[in-house]
Design a protein around this motif. Sequence first.
Motif, PDB file in Angstrom:
ATOM      1  N   GLY A 184       0.853  -1.522   0.136  1.00  0.00           N
ATOM      2  CA  GLY A 184       0.175  -0.390   0.126  1.00  0.00           C
ATOM      3  C   GLY A 184       0.693   1.190  -0.004  1.00  0.00           C
ATOM      4  N   LYS A 185       1.877   1.152  -0.235  1.00  0.00           N
ATOM      5  CA  LYS A 185       2.831   2.202   0.029  1.00  0.00           C
ATOM      6  C   LYS A 185       3.949   2.727  -1.807  1.00  0.00           C
ATOM      7  CE  LYS A 185       3.711   3.488   5.108  1.00  0.00           C
ATOM      8  NZ  LYS A 185       4.685   1.530   5.819  1.00  0.00           N
ATOM      9  N   GLN A 186       3.786   4.125  -1.646  1.00  0.00           N
ATOM     10  CA  GLN A 186       4.630   4.132  -2.905  1.00  0.00           C
ATOM     11  C   GLN A 186       6.421   4.753  -2.208  1.00  0.00           C
ATOM     12  OE1 GLN A 186       2.954   4.493  -5.660  1.00  0.00           O
ATOM     13  NE2 GLN A 186       4.689   4.186  -6.763  1.00  0.00           N
ATOM     14  N   TRP A 187       7.111   3.530  -3.086  1.00  0.00           N
ATOM     15  CA  TRP A 187       8.027   3.532  -2.186  1.00  0.00           C
ATOM     16  C   TRP A 187       9.191   4.006  -3.098  1.00  0.00           C
ATOM     17  CZ3 TRP A 187       9.290   2.030   2.228  1.00  0.00           C
ATOM     18  CH2 TRP A 187       8.340   0.778   3.072  1.00  0.00           C
ATOM     19  N   ALA A 188       8.842   4.588  -5.060  1.00  0.00           N
ATOM     20  CA  ALA A 188       9.471   5.461  -5.849  1.00  0.00           C
ATOM     21  C   ALA A 188       9.065   5.688  -7.169  1.00  0.00           C
ATOM     22  CB  ALA A 188      10.660   3.761  -6.583  1.00  0.00           C
ATOM     23  N   LEU A 189       9.648   6.299  -7.330  1.00  0.00           N
ATOM     24  CA  LEU A 189       8.585   6.833  -8.629  1.00  0.00           C
ATOM     25  C   LEU A 189       8.731   6.412 -10.209  1.00  0.00           C
ATOM     26  CD1 LEU A 189       7.950  10.481  -7.265  1.00  0.00           C
ATOM     27  CD2 LEU A 189       5.717   8.584  -7.784  1.00  0.00           C
ATOM     28  N   PRO A 190       8.350   5.909 -11.141  1.00  0.00           N
ATOM     29  CA  PRO A 190       9.173   5.520 -12.193  1.00  0.00           C
ATOM     30  C   PRO A 190       9.747   6.980 -13.354  1.00  0.00           C
ATOM     31  CG  PRO A 190       6.436   5.407 -12.456  1.00  0.00           C
ATOM     32  CD  PRO A 190       7.052   5.927 -11.131  1.00  0.00           C
TER      33      PRO A 190
END
Length: 435
Positions: free
Chosen positions: A150-156
């Motif tokens: 449920g978390k965003q660990w990086a941005l593409p």
Amino acid sequence: MKKSSKAKLLTVFASLSLALAACSSDSSSSNEKDKNSSSSNGKKVTIVYARGKDVTKGTAKMVEAFEKSHKNIDVKFQEMPADTGKQHDQYITAFNAKSTGIDVIDMDVIWPAEFAQADYVLPLDRFIQQDGIDLNEYNQGALAAAQFNGKQWALPKFVDAGLLFYRKDLVKENEVPKTWDDLIKQAKAKQGQGGSKFGYIMQAKQYEGLVCNAVEFVSAYGGKFINEKNEVTVNSPETIKGLKKLVEVAKSSIVPGNVTTFSELETDQAYIEGQSVFVRNWPYEYASANDKEKSKIAGNVGVAPLPAGDKGSAAALGGWMAGINKNTKHPKEAWEFLKFMAGEEGQKIDAIYGGHAPTILKLYQDQDVLKANPTFGDKGFQDGLAAAVSRPVAPNYPEISEIIQIHVSNAIAGKETVEQAVQAMDKEMKEKLKS
Ligand code: GLC
């Protein structure tokens, strides 16, 4: 590009267009200038950014633009091994030692779950919220690849899909091979022309790139290593057929005799020197091979979908995202840089100078990007990206990858038949997935 091959390329590359359609048009990255004046007490902060070797000008141009608009932050670039597996291992060593020596890293699409679980990188949700980053602007598949629990660990930053590049001075539009058998024939016929030494170059070294090449052959013949339900499906007639074609190509006289030492780096080097009629590589090859300062074939770079097997053409899905070391001493500045790179301005620079396929959808309509990289405007390219095949998704992916690397290498070296390789993979993968 002739209609038929363009249409084919279109086919190889458009579900992305579904995601593309979702793109919103608010651009805010250029407002970032002067916003970072709050870096620790106004003092200049140096952050360290690590990524693998970039053979294009993309990274250097991006860093230059960032530093220009963020006077209080200097970015020190740390070059990591080009081989994604070696790079991975170096990060693991550093992060396990709680190193603060790196602030921002590029992460391969196959790493986020592992890095999140091990708590190596910072969740970005708080930063994203604070700065009102509109995640709808992104290719949702690429975004999802950076989510875990449920978390965003990086941005593409960019998406990758395997492509066939050729020398336009040697191959006419209507000669571009449609199938793997066609490719073998064409490559044989043209090898030696125009100063070329090889007909085709693939990545057959024992490393992650070989897994990508294998996924492409196997998928083109309708097989799968592991299915969506996480069941091992490697022992099938389709997978065997795909791997046999891979072995046939890798052992043939069209590829360099030492093709089992070739990764993307060696492929790029040989292609830009005009050594090969055809090569398989990622989209950045277009920018690299068109760079007049280093490439002998600038202006003669043709690009097409990879050849098809019985079940069509298949490209492996790759790509990179940016994350922040959990132990960074400069989370704020690290975020500013990450936000810039993964944002519209950074991705635009990287698309133009690095030939990387953006994850911010509206950049596929940006005239400067399309001028530098006309392929990005092809619906087929976008479709192909969208349809690209993921590598097996497993929490212990590096172990699964190693099994594939070892046995596909054994089959190429003739140490195992393809049938034996497939049986061994079946057994070993089942054991790993159980544990
Ligand atoms: C490219 C892809 C990455 C893949 C690697 C294999 O960098 O983007 O996903 O793992 O190639 O060599």
